[in-house]
Enzyme design. Structure first.
Site, PDB file in Angstrom:
ATOM      1  N   HIS A  17       0.841  -1.208   0.000  1.00 15.52           N
ATOM      2  CA  HIS A  17       0.000   0.000   0.000  1.00 15.52           C
ATOM      3  C   HIS A  17       0.883   1.268   0.000  1.00 15.52           C
ATOM      4  O   HIS A  17       0.586   2.241  -0.692  1.00 15.52           O
ATOM      5  CB  HIS A  17      -0.857   0.062   1.273  1.00 15.52           C
ATOM      6  CG  HIS A  17      -1.851  -1.037   1.432  1.00 15.52           C
ATOM      7  ND1 HIS A  17      -1.852  -1.890   2.503  1.00 15.52           N
ATOM      8  CD2 HIS A  17      -2.912  -1.418   0.665  1.00 15.52           C
ATOM      9  CE1 HIS A  17      -2.859  -2.748   2.407  1.00 15.52           C
ATOM     10  NE2 HIS A  17      -3.513  -2.486   1.289  1.00 15.52           N
ATOM     11  N   LYS A  41     -15.077  -7.843   4.990  1.00 17.03           N
ATOM     12  CA  LYS A  41     -14.383  -8.837   5.814  1.00 17.03           C
ATOM     13  C   LYS A  41     -14.369  -8.260   7.232  1.00 17.03           C
ATOM     14  O   LYS A  41     -14.300  -7.047   7.388  1.00 17.03           O
ATOM     15  CB  LYS A  41     -12.934  -9.000   5.338  1.00 17.03           C
ATOM     16  CG  LYS A  41     -12.744  -8.559   3.896  1.00 17.03           C
ATOM     17  CD  LYS A  41     -11.328  -8.216   3.534  1.00 17.03           C
ATOM     18  CE  LYS A  41     -11.300  -7.401   2.266  1.00 17.03           C
ATOM     19  NZ  LYS A  41     -10.035  -6.983   1.765  1.00 17.03           N
ATOM     20  N   ARG A  92      -2.241  -6.015  -8.072  1.00 18.71           N
ATOM     21  CA  ARG A  92      -1.134  -6.938  -7.873  1.00 18.71           C
ATOM     22  C   ARG A  92      -1.169  -7.949  -9.016  1.00 18.71           C
ATOM     23  O   ARG A  92      -0.874  -7.635 -10.146  1.00 18.71           O
ATOM     24  CB  ARG A  92      -1.248  -7.611  -6.502  1.00 18.71           C
ATOM     25  CG  ARG A  92      -0.962  -6.666  -5.347  1.00 18.71           C
ATOM     26  CD  ARG A  92      -1.395  -7.249  -4.026  1.00 18.71           C
ATOM     27  NE  ARG A  92      -2.809  -7.561  -4.063  1.00 18.71           N
ATOM     28  CZ  ARG A  92      -3.524  -8.015  -3.037  1.00 18.71           C
ATOM     29  NH1 ARG A  92      -2.931  -8.219  -1.894  1.00 18.71           N
ATOM     30  NH2 ARG A  92      -4.814  -8.241  -3.150  1.00 18.71           N
ATOM     31  N   SER A 130      -2.622  -8.011   3.238  1.00 19.47           N
ATOM     32  CA  SER A 130      -2.781  -7.806   4.689  1.00 19.47           C
ATOM     33  C   SER A 130      -3.164  -9.113   5.374  1.00 19.47           C
ATOM     34  O   SER A 130      -2.718  -9.392   6.487  1.00 19.47           O
ATOM     35  CB  SER A 130      -3.856  -6.755   4.958  1.00 19.47           C
ATOM     36  OG  SER A 130      -3.502  -5.528   4.380  1.00 19.47           O
TER      37      SER A 130
HETATM   38  O1  PNS Z   1      -8.767  -3.022   0.662  1.00 20.53           O
HETATM   39  P1  PNS Z   1     -10.046  -3.548   0.100  1.00 20.53           P
HETATM   40  O2  PNS Z   1     -10.796  -4.345   1.156  1.00 20.53           O
HETATM   41  O3  PNS Z   1      -9.846  -4.330  -1.158  1.00 20.53           O
HETATM   42  O4  PNS Z   1     -10.944  -2.260  -0.252  1.00 20.53           O
HETATM   43  C1  PNS Z   1     -12.277  -2.415  -0.744  1.00 20.53           C
HETATM   44  C2  PNS Z   1     -13.012  -1.048  -0.789  1.00 20.53           C
HETATM   45  C3  PNS Z   1     -12.964  -0.366   0.560  1.00 20.53           C
HETATM   46  C4  PNS Z   1     -12.367  -0.140  -1.801  1.00 20.53           C
HETATM   47  C5  PNS Z   1     -14.488  -1.334  -1.229  1.00 20.53           C
HETATM   48  O5  PNS Z   1     -15.006  -2.366  -0.452  1.00 20.53           O
HETATM   49  C6  PNS Z   1     -15.388  -0.111  -1.106  1.00 20.53           C
HETATM   50  O6  PNS Z   1     -15.288   0.804  -1.884  1.00 20.53           O
HETATM   51  N1  PNS Z   1     -16.280  -0.102  -0.091  1.00 20.53           N
HETATM   52  C7  PNS Z   1     -17.214   0.966   0.147  1.00 20.53           C
HETATM   53  C8  PNS Z   1     -18.632   0.566  -0.279  1.00 20.53           C
HETATM   54  C9  PNS Z   1     -18.884   0.854  -1.756  1.00 20.53           C
HETATM   55  O7  PNS Z   1     -18.728   1.966  -2.219  1.00 20.53           O
HETATM   56  N2  PNS Z   1     -19.268  -0.190  -2.500  1.00 20.53           N
HETATM   57  C10 PNS Z   1     -19.603  -0.061  -3.912  1.00 20.53           C
HETATM   58  C11 PNS Z   1     -18.364  -0.076  -4.785  1.00 20.53           C
HETATM   59  S1  PNS Z   1     -18.071  -1.669  -5.372  1.00 20.53           S
END
Ligand code: PNS
Length: 163
Positions: A17, A41, A92, A130
């Site tokens: 990150h 999660k 990645r 992570s």
């Molecule tokens: O590090 P991660 O868990 O891959 O991040 C995922 C994240 C936070 C980017 C995604 O889950 C997110 O944007 N969550 C907020 C809810 C949302 O906007 N969902 C619709 C978009 S798919």
């Protein structure tokens, strides 16, 4: 130059990150690292802890001049509140692609004003996640090549409070 939001669970932030943050900072005049409060999660660290750990890790890496925030709800609402132009994500391996593609297209459908921008991770971090870091630390392995000292300390306190 544009404003960007780099969202994620950051549970916890890793060198992968940090590499994305370092590179994205060069392209955007303002970068928000946005910690999702309620990831799908179940996180090891609370949202407040993840913000603090992320701030400490970035400071330790010598990266200043950006804001670490947390957000609840939709990412596009967070991006709108911050007047962002772009959403930054790291890629990645191939396995990330489908999920990222789905997210980017969903976000574009909901809010076409934001551009999703992807940074290819540095080769040495292409395996880094992570979840792996947490597992290695949980079983007593050395995570010093994956996360900065401040994150190692936070992991140790959370996973091995007795030591
Ligand atoms: O590090 P991660 O868990 O891959 O991040 C995922 C994240 C936070 C980017 C995604 O889950 C997110 O944007 N969550 C907020 C809810 C949302 O906007 N969902 C619709 C978009 S798919």
């Amino acid at each position: 130059m544009a404003i960007a939001v780099y969202p994620g669970s950051f549970d916890p932030i890793t060198y992968g990150h940090i590499d994305i943050v370092r590179r994205a900072r060069k392209l955007f005049s303002k970068l928000y690292v946005a910690v999702v409060a309620n990831p799908h999660k179940s996180p090891l660290f609370t949202a407040e802890e993840r913000v603090e750990i992320t701030q400490a890790a970035l400071a330790e890496a010598g990266i200043n001049g950006l804001e670490v925030i947390s957000f609840d709800g939709l990412l596009i609402d967070c991006a709108r509140e911050r007047s962002a132009d772009a959403i930054v994500r790291g890629l990645r391996a191939n396995s990330d692609f489908e999920y990222e593609f789905q997210m980017a297209l969903t976000n574009r459908d909901l809010a076409p004003e934001f551009e999703s921008v992807f940074f290819m991770t540095a080769g040495r971090y292409s395996f880094l996640a992570s979840s792996m870091v947490k597992e290695v630390c949980a079983y007593g392995g050395d995570v010093s090549t994956f996360v900065p000292n401040s994150v190692q300390t936070a992991l140790q306190e959370k996973l091995h409070p007795e030591t």
